[in-house]
Design an enzyme around this catalytic site. Structure first.
Site, PDB file in Angstrom:
ATOM      1  N   ARG A  12       0.840  -1.208   0.000  1.00 20.11           N
ATOM      2  CA  ARG A  12       0.000   0.000   0.000  1.00 20.11           C
ATOM      3  C   ARG A  12       0.878   1.263   0.000  1.00 20.11           C
ATOM      4  O   ARG A  12       1.044   1.900  -1.015  1.00 20.11           O
ATOM      5  CB  ARG A  12      -0.923  -0.041   1.232  1.00 20.11           C
ATOM      6  CG  ARG A  12      -2.069   0.948   1.181  1.00 20.11           C
ATOM      7  CD  ARG A  12      -1.717   2.363   1.585  1.00 20.11           C
ATOM      8  NE  ARG A  12      -1.176   2.466   2.956  1.00 20.11           N
ATOM      9  CZ  ARG A  12      -0.687   3.596   3.451  1.00 20.11           C
ATOM     10  NH1 ARG A  12      -0.639   4.697   2.719  1.00 20.11           N
ATOM     11  NH2 ARG A  12      -0.190   3.626   4.685  1.00 20.11           N
ATOM     12  N   ASP A  13       1.506   1.544   1.105  1.00 19.70           N
ATOM     13  CA  ASP A  13       2.273   2.785   1.208  1.00 19.70           C
ATOM     14  C   ASP A  13       3.421   2.782   0.204  1.00 19.70           C
ATOM     15  O   ASP A  13       3.760   3.812  -0.378  1.00 19.70           O
ATOM     16  CB  ASP A  13       2.823   2.919   2.636  1.00 19.70           C
ATOM     17  CG  ASP A  13       3.185   4.345   2.982  1.00 19.70           C
ATOM     18  OD1 ASP A  13       2.836   5.236   2.189  1.00 19.70           O
ATOM     19  OD2 ASP A  13       3.827   4.562   4.031  1.00 19.70           O
ATOM     20  N   HIS A 210       6.494   4.479  12.465  1.00 19.33           N
ATOM     21  CA  HIS A 210       6.430   4.427  10.991  1.00 19.33           C
ATOM     22  C   HIS A 210       7.433   5.471  10.481  1.00 19.33           C
ATOM     23  O   HIS A 210       7.125   6.658  10.448  1.00 19.33           O
ATOM     24  CB  HIS A 210       4.988   4.754  10.568  1.00 19.33           C
ATOM     25  CG  HIS A 210       4.743   4.748   9.098  1.00 19.33           C
ATOM     26  ND1 HIS A 210       3.917   3.827   8.487  1.00 19.33           N
ATOM     27  CD2 HIS A 210       5.189   5.538   8.092  1.00 19.33           C
ATOM     28  CE1 HIS A 210       3.859   4.058   7.191  1.00 19.33           C
ATOM     29  NE2 HIS A 210       4.627   5.103   6.928  1.00 19.33           N
ATOM     30  N   HIS A 212      10.232   7.006   7.762  1.00 24.86           N
ATOM     31  CA  HIS A 212      10.789   7.049   6.399  1.00 24.86           C
ATOM     32  C   HIS A 212      12.292   7.323   6.524  1.00 24.86           C
ATOM     33  O   HIS A 212      12.773   7.744   7.571  1.00 24.86           O
ATOM     34  CB  HIS A 212      10.066   8.114   5.570  1.00 24.86           C
ATOM     35  CG  HIS A 212       8.695   7.677   5.135  1.00 24.86           C
ATOM     36  ND1 HIS A 212       8.266   7.746   3.837  1.00 24.86           N
ATOM     37  CD2 HIS A 212       7.667   7.153   5.850  1.00 24.86           C
ATOM     38  CE1 HIS A 212       7.021   7.286   3.762  1.00 24.86           C
ATOM     39  NE2 HIS A 212       6.639   6.926   4.980  1.00 24.86           N
ATOM     40  N   CYS A 243       6.376   9.891  -0.719  1.00 22.73           N
ATOM     41  CA  CYS A 243       5.128  10.580  -0.397  1.00 22.73           C
ATOM     42  C   CYS A 243       4.915  11.664  -1.442  1.00 22.73           C
ATOM     43  O   CYS A 243       5.748  12.564  -1.574  1.00 22.73           O
ATOM     44  CB  CYS A 243       5.197  11.187   1.000  1.00 22.73           C
ATOM     45  SG  CYS A 243       3.707  12.131   1.366  1.00 22.73           S
ATOM     46  N   ASN A 252       9.661   4.214   2.824  1.00 19.66           N
ATOM     47  CA  ASN A 252       9.664   3.701   4.203  1.00 19.66           C
ATOM     48  C   ASN A 252      10.979   2.999   4.456  1.00 19.66           C
ATOM     49  O   ASN A 252      11.640   2.545   3.529  1.00 19.66           O
ATOM     50  CB  ASN A 252       8.559   2.667   4.353  1.00 19.66           C
ATOM     51  CG  ASN A 252       7.192   3.258   4.165  1.00 19.66           C
ATOM     52  OD1 ASN A 252       6.645   3.821   5.096  1.00 19.66           O
ATOM     53  ND2 ASN A 252       6.668   3.163   2.964  1.00 19.66           N
TER      54      ASN A 252
END
Ligand code: HMG
Length: 608
Positions: A12-13, A210, A212, A243, A252
């Site tokens: 997803r991300d 979370h 990055h 992003c 990430n």
């Protein structure tokens, strides 16, 4: 030992920020592979507007896929789906999603750019989604982005993060993932923020990290967060991600880097790092982008160098032999092929059109061959392998050929046949190996577990599917329970779910898992070549001693007696193997070729 849970957010991300277009089957394959590594949580997709995130415009196709549906239904792993609004939630509910994630930003500028509303409006939207999700018994996870800084507003005040975390918890989120969306934070800030939140009453066990990796600080931040008590971390295989609203933000932190760091520190992740590294390399190739995982690249480079070295002494199957074994056809009873290479025999199930389902003739053919070979000292290893997509789909269920519901005499005969088959393999004096190239079901699982050793392709799985058919794994239960252990076997039998090689590897039920792109027959040849260094009768004794262990219980008189008998047998002056093995050792030969020894003995016998 301490442990952490990793939430894999690559599908997803990670993928939502990749520039190239990604075919849906690649996404599904990525999820499938990740799910087999031991990860407990894989974020599947996001139900978002295709205009906002074109890369996830196929989210409903992904969610409808049969494999993903199985993942969602069997609940073996957490499979959250990111949901921006109530419309997205309705779609998720229609697809049987069991966990959703809601997200807010701690900074106004990012909130407006990302979801076109203020922070409080974002929290209100998330609350509407979370409440409806909770009404439907869904688990809800919350994300707070821009915990340290925002590309529009600069540094984020600590109370802004606290306010988001509190409201997310109040609306029913079971966990709050703190997102350093820009990847600018450093460990001292991580510690400061966590202490602030915990001092303000946020339970540390409700927090996840979370991070990055824009400034290369992600792993350090995770370690700092771990030291502050966090035990859940989001990451993305191959460091996929970025992003769109945070220019320059890197992906990430790579899951491989996180797993490497924790496992080296003695903290369990439950994830098979080698499989993960393979997935990182594969998905980076698919997306034609560099693999951003430092640990992944280092481990791949190391294993590449190892492959280029000449074969050294090894654990079975680790080195490539200079030559593949030469297999010579022996016979081909109906549905089978029997081939031989030195003292190794391979029984190949060869009815691929029917998934190698076991007909009466095949059951009898295998049993007769195995029973006959038990008397043949020149065969020291027996392999059961298959052709086609499936290893074996179990008892023949075909119309007209299935023995189910055919009267008492047929039932008795089938019971005898199956019991004899699995017992013959279990009791063979040879070392038995199942070479499982594809999925196995029912009696096919019995075949794999009747063997001493299993080599499995990553494409393979074992499913004790009987309960789905209104049957039960009766005749195979002895072998299945012996190899899997009672609790695991019980759950696998009751759920009838596929058990994948990574899970089997974790419980030691598979000796070697072969990458999908590699040839499993070559891996088998490697394994057999390495077994040359193990004496055949001594291996038979090993089998007996292990059998005494599981059959007679630990320390009972029959086990004691059996051990004594085998000890006396092995030490006796007329044990030719021990005499030869010791002689070779004393001459300095520590790599005895027992296959050559067996074949030489056969030649002597033939001459007599
Ligand atoms: C394997 C999948 C998932 C493939 O699912 P798929 O990929 O959708 O393909 P398919 O279902 O079209 O199967 C391909 C072909 O294999 C055949 N086939 C496949 N399996 C069998 C079978 N067992 N017996 C006879 N034929 C079988 C099937 O009939 C078909 O033949 P076609 O129609 O093209 O001619 C699906 O076919 C399936 O679910 N098969 C049943 C697997 C199963 O549940 N086996 C357990 C059997 S019960 C058992 O073994 C009892 C025992 C021994 O354990 C009891 C004891 O322990 O005492």
């Amino acid at each position: 030992m301490d442990k952490v849970r990793i939430v894999e957010v690559g599908p997803r991300d990670g993928l939502q920020n990749v520039k190239t277009s990604i075919p849906t089957p690649t996404k599904i394959e990525l999820i499938k592979r990740l799910q087999q590594t031991g990860l407990q949580s894989v974020e599947i997709t996001s139900v978002v507007s295709p205009r906002a995130i074109p890369q996830l415009s196929d989210c409903t196709t992904v969610l409808s896929n049969a494999h993903i549906q199985r993942v969602l239904q069997n609940g073996q792993i957490r499979a959250p789906v990111l949901i921006p609004n109530l419309k997205g939630l309705e779609i998720a509910l229609q697809h049987g999603v069991r966990e959703v994630a809601v997200f807010v930003s701690a900074s106004e500028g990012f909130s407006r750019a990302n979801i076109n509303c203020s922070v409080q409006e974002g929290l209100d939207r998330a609350k509407a989604v979370a409440e409806r999700a909770r009404e439907n018994n869904l688990a809800v996870r919350g994300y707070v982005s821009c915990i340290f800084a925002c590309p529009y507003d600069g540094p984020t005040p600590l109370p802004a993060v606290l306010d988001c975390a509190r409201q997310l918890l109040d609306m029913g989120c079971y966990e709050i993932s703190l997102g350093d969306t820009l990847g600018v934070g450093v460990p001292s800030q991580t510690e400061k923020l966590i202490r602030f939140l915990v001092d303000a009453g946020i339970p540390v066990e409700k927090l996840a990290g979370h991070f990055h990796d824009t400034y290369g600080q992600a792993v350090a931040n995770i370690w700092a967060a771990y030291r502050c008590g966090l035990r859940v971390f989001d990451s993305s295989v191959g460091g996929l991600g970025g992003c769109p609203y945070a220019p320059g933000a890197k992906g990430n932190v790579a899951t491989e880097d996180v797993v490497y760091m924790f496992e080296q520190a003695g903290v369990t992740t439950g994830v098979d790092l080698a499989s993960l590294v393979g997935i990182g390399t594969w998905i980076s190739e698919q997306l034609r982008k560099p693999n951003e995982s430092r640990a992944g690249n280092a481990i791949s480079a190391k294993s590449l160098r190892k492959k280029q070295l000449p074969a050294l002494a090894s654990t079975p199957g680790q080195n490539r032999p200079s030559q593949r074994l030469q297999w010579t056809p022996q016979s081909a009873p109906e549905g089978l092929q029997i081939v031989k290479s030195g003292p190794n025999v391979k029984i190949i199930l060869d009815r691929p059109r029917n998934g190698n389902a076991l007909t009466t003739t095949m059951i009898c053919g295998i049993t007769d061959y195995v029973e006959k070979t038990a008397q043949d000292p020149s065969t020291t290893r027996l392999v059961i392998a298959s052709t086609g997509k499936f290893f074996c789909t179990g008892m023949d269920l075909g119309k007209g050929s299935s023995p189910v519901a055919q009267g008492q005499a047929t039932v008795d005969a089938q019971f005898k046949r199956l019991t004899r088959l699995f017992d013959a393999i279990s009791n063979a004096p040879q070392v038995t190996i199942a070479c499982v190239q594809g999925p196995a079901f029912g009696g096919g699982v019995g075949l794999a577990f009747a063997c001493d050793i299993r080599i499995m392709s990553q494409k393979a799985s074992v499913t004790l599917s009987e309960v789905k058919l209104g049957l039960c794994p009766a005749t195979i239960s002895k072998q299945v329970i012996r190899e899997l252990g009672v609790p695991f076997a019980r759950e696998a039998m009751l759920s009838a779910r596929p058990v994948f090689p990574a899970e089997m590897a974790r419980i030691g039920a598979v000796a070697k898992v072969v990458d999908e792109s590699s040839d499993i027959s070559a891996a088998l040849d490697d394994y057999l070549t390495a077994l040359k260094q193990c004496a055949p009768s001594a291996s038979g004794m090993v089998k007996e001693i292990v059998k005494l262990g599981w059959q007679e219980g630990s320390g009972g008189p029959r086990q004691e007696e059996g051990i004594r008998r085998l000890f006396v047998e092995m030490m006796a002056s007329d044990n030719p193997e021990a005499a030869f093995g010791l002689e070779q050792f004393q001459k300095g030969n520590k790599r005895v070729d027992w296959d050559a020894y067996t074949l030489a003995k056969r030649r002597v016998h033939a001459k007599l």
